[in-house]
Enzyme design. Structure first.
Site, PDB file in Angstrom:
ATOM      1  N   GLY A  68       0.797  -1.222   0.000  1.00  0.00           N
ATOM      2  CA  GLY A  68       0.000   0.000   0.000  1.00  0.00           C
ATOM      3  C   GLY A  68       0.826   1.265   0.000  1.00  0.00           C
ATOM      4  O   GLY A  68       1.902   1.335  -0.581  1.00  0.00           O
ATOM      5  N   SER A  69       0.308   2.257   0.689  1.00  0.00           N
ATOM      6  CA  SER A  69       0.730   3.634   0.534  1.00  0.00           C
ATOM      7  C   SER A  69       2.208   3.857   0.797  1.00  0.00           C
ATOM      8  O   SER A  69       2.799   3.328   1.742  1.00  0.00           O
ATOM      9  CB  SER A  69      -0.067   4.498   1.490  1.00  0.00           C
ATOM     10  OG  SER A  69       0.491   5.775   1.565  1.00  0.00           O
ATOM     11  N   SER A  70       2.802   4.732  -0.045  1.00  0.00           N
ATOM     12  CA  SER A  70       4.189   5.137   0.115  1.00  0.00           C
ATOM     13  C   SER A  70       4.397   5.927   1.397  1.00  0.00           C
ATOM     14  O   SER A  70       5.522   6.088   1.858  1.00  0.00           O
ATOM     15  CB  SER A  70       4.608   5.983  -1.083  1.00  0.00           C
ATOM     16  OG  SER A  70       3.752   7.095  -1.201  1.00  0.00           O
ATOM     17  N   THR A  71       3.301   6.428   1.980  1.00  0.00           N
ATOM     18  CA  THR A  71       3.407   7.208   3.210  1.00  0.00           C
ATOM     19  C   THR A  71       3.757   6.311   4.399  1.00  0.00           C
ATOM     20  O   THR A  71       4.033   6.802   5.489  1.00  0.00           O
ATOM     21  CB  THR A  71       2.092   7.993   3.429  1.00  0.00           C
ATOM     22  OG1 THR A  71       1.846   8.748   2.248  1.00  0.00           O
ATOM     23  CG2 THR A  71       2.162   8.937   4.588  1.00  0.00           C
ATOM     24  N   GLY A  72       3.801   5.014   4.180  1.00  0.00           N
ATOM     25  CA  GLY A  72       4.238   4.087   5.218  1.00  0.00           C
ATOM     26  C   GLY A  72       5.603   4.449   5.792  1.00  0.00           C
ATOM     27  O   GLY A  72       5.865   4.232   6.977  1.00  0.00           O
TER      28      GLY A  72
END
Lengths: 144, 432
Positions: A68-72
């Protein structure tokens, strides 16, 4: 399983070197840190994930990889800075998003958490262990 | 060269240019050094052997998640961070153009504003949009870039034919500050050929909702494969490709697709597959599409309190089509009708007179931010029913808002907003 002997396995890849020890929080399912983990507590908030409600703070987290999200990467760093991050991460595949949070933590706070990749067999062993020690040379001692 | 010998920069297998080494040595300043150290360490993680120049960066790390990441970005600024390539900023966590639920002055919103200010101070262009591909000066075919934001990554690789990997946030900032990325993954031609052949059924009256559902379905099956879609009869619009990219990257980890006869690296099926037999096949059926159509709705409320559109950001054509749907109508007073877009697109809509129809209906346009920045504080406390035409928001919305979400077409959203209750009918492409 409590009195089963320990097993020592070696990392296939050391993505971020370091030493750690702790209880294992393991799942065969991938996890997105953004939207999946509360960075202020380290608790898994993704309702569809088997670790929902479990705190990752201070744990050796065993996951096939992130998703999922690159904001991880931000969420991982935020959790580490808050003292709510994992002690170490053991995966089955290379995951850049998770590794990056650990690299930035090291570069800006001079503190490391190890991030390793194990081969399929060793990863399966890690999934069922209850406690792990990660050594600087990439060896992982699995207990229980 | 002292830095290079440190145990934590495993540069041994990585060949670096003179400029790279200068940056590592701090000759270009402290911020460039910090950024290059991270690039080099991540090159090791990706097992890359060299770095490549990029021509453009789009920073997704403009989303505020906590103080740890904010402090790193502010520290880079105080260490003299300046972008080395044209750089744009993704949507941010607040709408700076107004005060209220999306810019409340609380600690979270204040810190979100600080993050945007810090990134602007690096010299990035504050377009604050998740659709950088509708702005002037987009990257060209074949260029290496670093774009963040999952829909934009898929769009850049697939529709434009520029080359970018999916990176974690921070990498986008480090790439902008150094102009370099590890040469790996989708930067390399051999990794860009399709590996999953997807045959789609012929449908008539395909609309954005068709591409939303199709993308979500393929993303679920694709994992990290590169899908090759065969069987699309009519060239999709930019808006249809936008929603397709968004849902592919929402239900899966897709970074690129080919659409035979549509996308630039897929003039033929053989070219898309790189003249190699596909590793896997997927035959899409209408029943599967119908199942996804229904699965995207997660709400059960019989009333409607909110419609949310614009994930990814509404384009000018999205707004024009919405304007045509709402002309002469008025929304139900209990329904808040929110559309997120960029200031750039909103200003164009204003000039073309589209905003008049939207205003008269009761649409509220929010800029700078997008629906991915929802949190429970931004939902009216009495709101039980929320509806969207965005597959991405239908997926993430329940987690972000703590409420179920209805999914329907733009027309369903307008009709429901007028009635004050969810009215969803299967679209024509599904019925025929």
């Amino acid at each position: 399983m409590g009195n089963s002997p320990s097993t020592t396995v070696s990392a296939q890849l050391i993505l971020v070197p370091g030493e750690a020890r702790g209880e294992i929080a393991a799942s065969e399912q991938m996890l997105s840190f953004w939207g999946g983990v509360d960075p202020s507590t380290g608790i898994v908030i993704d309702r569809r994930h088997p670790l929902h409600g479990v705190s990752l703070a201070g744990k050796i987290v065993v996951l096939p990889k992130g998703k999922g999200s690159s904001t991880g990467s931000y969420v991982m760093l935020d959790a580490l800075v808050e003292g709510a991050g994992p002690a170490g991460i053991v995966m089955n595949k290379v995951d850049e998003i998770i590794s990056l949070g650990a690299v930035v933590y090291d570069e800006f706070h001079s503190r490391t958490i190890p991030v390793l990749v194990l081969n399929d067999d060793d990863f399966s062993r890690a999934l069922t262990a209850s406690y792990a020690e990660i050594l600087a040379d990439g060896q992982v001692v699995l207990h229980g | 060269m002292g830095r290079l010998q440190q145990r934590d920069v495993p540069a041994s297998r990585l060949s670096l240019s003179k400029e790279d080494l200068d940056m590592l040595d701090g000759i270009q300043g402290r911020a460039a050094q910090q950024a290059m150290r991270i690039i080099v360490r991540m090159a090791h993680v990706q097992q890359a052997t060299e770095l490549v120049d990029i021509s453009h960066a789009h920073i997704g790390g403009s989303i505020y998640t906590g103080k740890g990441s904010l402090n790193v970005i502010e520290e880079l600024v105080s260490n003299g961070a300046k972008v080395r390539v044209p750089t744009t900023l993704n949507a941010i966590s607040i709408d700076r153009s107004q005060t209220g639920a999306w810019n409340s002055g609380n600690e979270f919103d204040t810190n979100a504003g600080r993050l945007a200010t810090a990134l602007e101070a690096m010299g990035a262009n504050p377009i604050f949009s998740c659709t950088p591909y509708v702005f002037p000066k987009t990257p060209q075919f074949g260029q290496n870039i670093l774009w963040a934001e999952s829909n934009a990554i898929v769009y850049a690789n697939s529709v434009i034919g520029a080359r970018t990997n999916r990176h974690g946030d921070f990498m986008d900032v480090c790439a902008a500050l150094t102009g370099r990325v590890p040469n790996s993954g989708l930067h390399l031609s051999e990794n860009r050929r399709g590996t999953l052949l997807v045959n789609v059924p012929g449908v008539v009256h395909a609309d954005p909702s068709y591409y939303t559902v199709l993308g979500y379905l393929i993303g679920k099956h694709a994992g990290t494969d590169i899908p090759v879609i065969e069987g699309i009869r009519q060239k999709p619009s930019l808006e249809e490709l936008k929603t397709f990219c968004a849902t592919l990257a929402t239900s899966g980890a897709v970074g690129m697709f080919h659409m035979v006869g549509v996308t630039p690296e897929a003039p033929t099926l053989a070219a898309a597959l790189g003249n190699v037999a596909p590793q896997r096949r997927l035959q899409v059926t209408k029943d599967q599409l119908r199942q996804i159509w229904h699965e995207l709705s997660s709400a059960s409320s019989t009333t409607l309190n909110m419609v949310a559109m614009g994930s990814p950001h509404a384009t000018l054509r999205d707004l024009a089509e919405l304007g045509a749907l709402v002309r002469g109508e008025k929304k139900h007073p209990q329904v808040e009708f929110l559309v997120t877009t960029s200031r750039f697109v909103r200003d164009q809509a204003q000039e073309l007179g589209i905003m008049q129809d939207l205003d008269a209906f009761g649409v509220r346009i929010s800029t700078d931010t997008c629906l991915c920045m929802f949190n429970p504080r931004r939902v009216p406390s009495d709101a039980s029913g929320i509806m969207t035409n965005s597959g991405k928001f239908a997926h993430y919305g329940p987690g972000l808002t703590g409420r179920g979400i209805y999914f329907g077409t733009a027309r369903d959203c307008v009709e429901s907003a007028i009635a004050g209750m969810p009215i969803i009918s299967e679209p024509e492409w599904l019925r025929s």
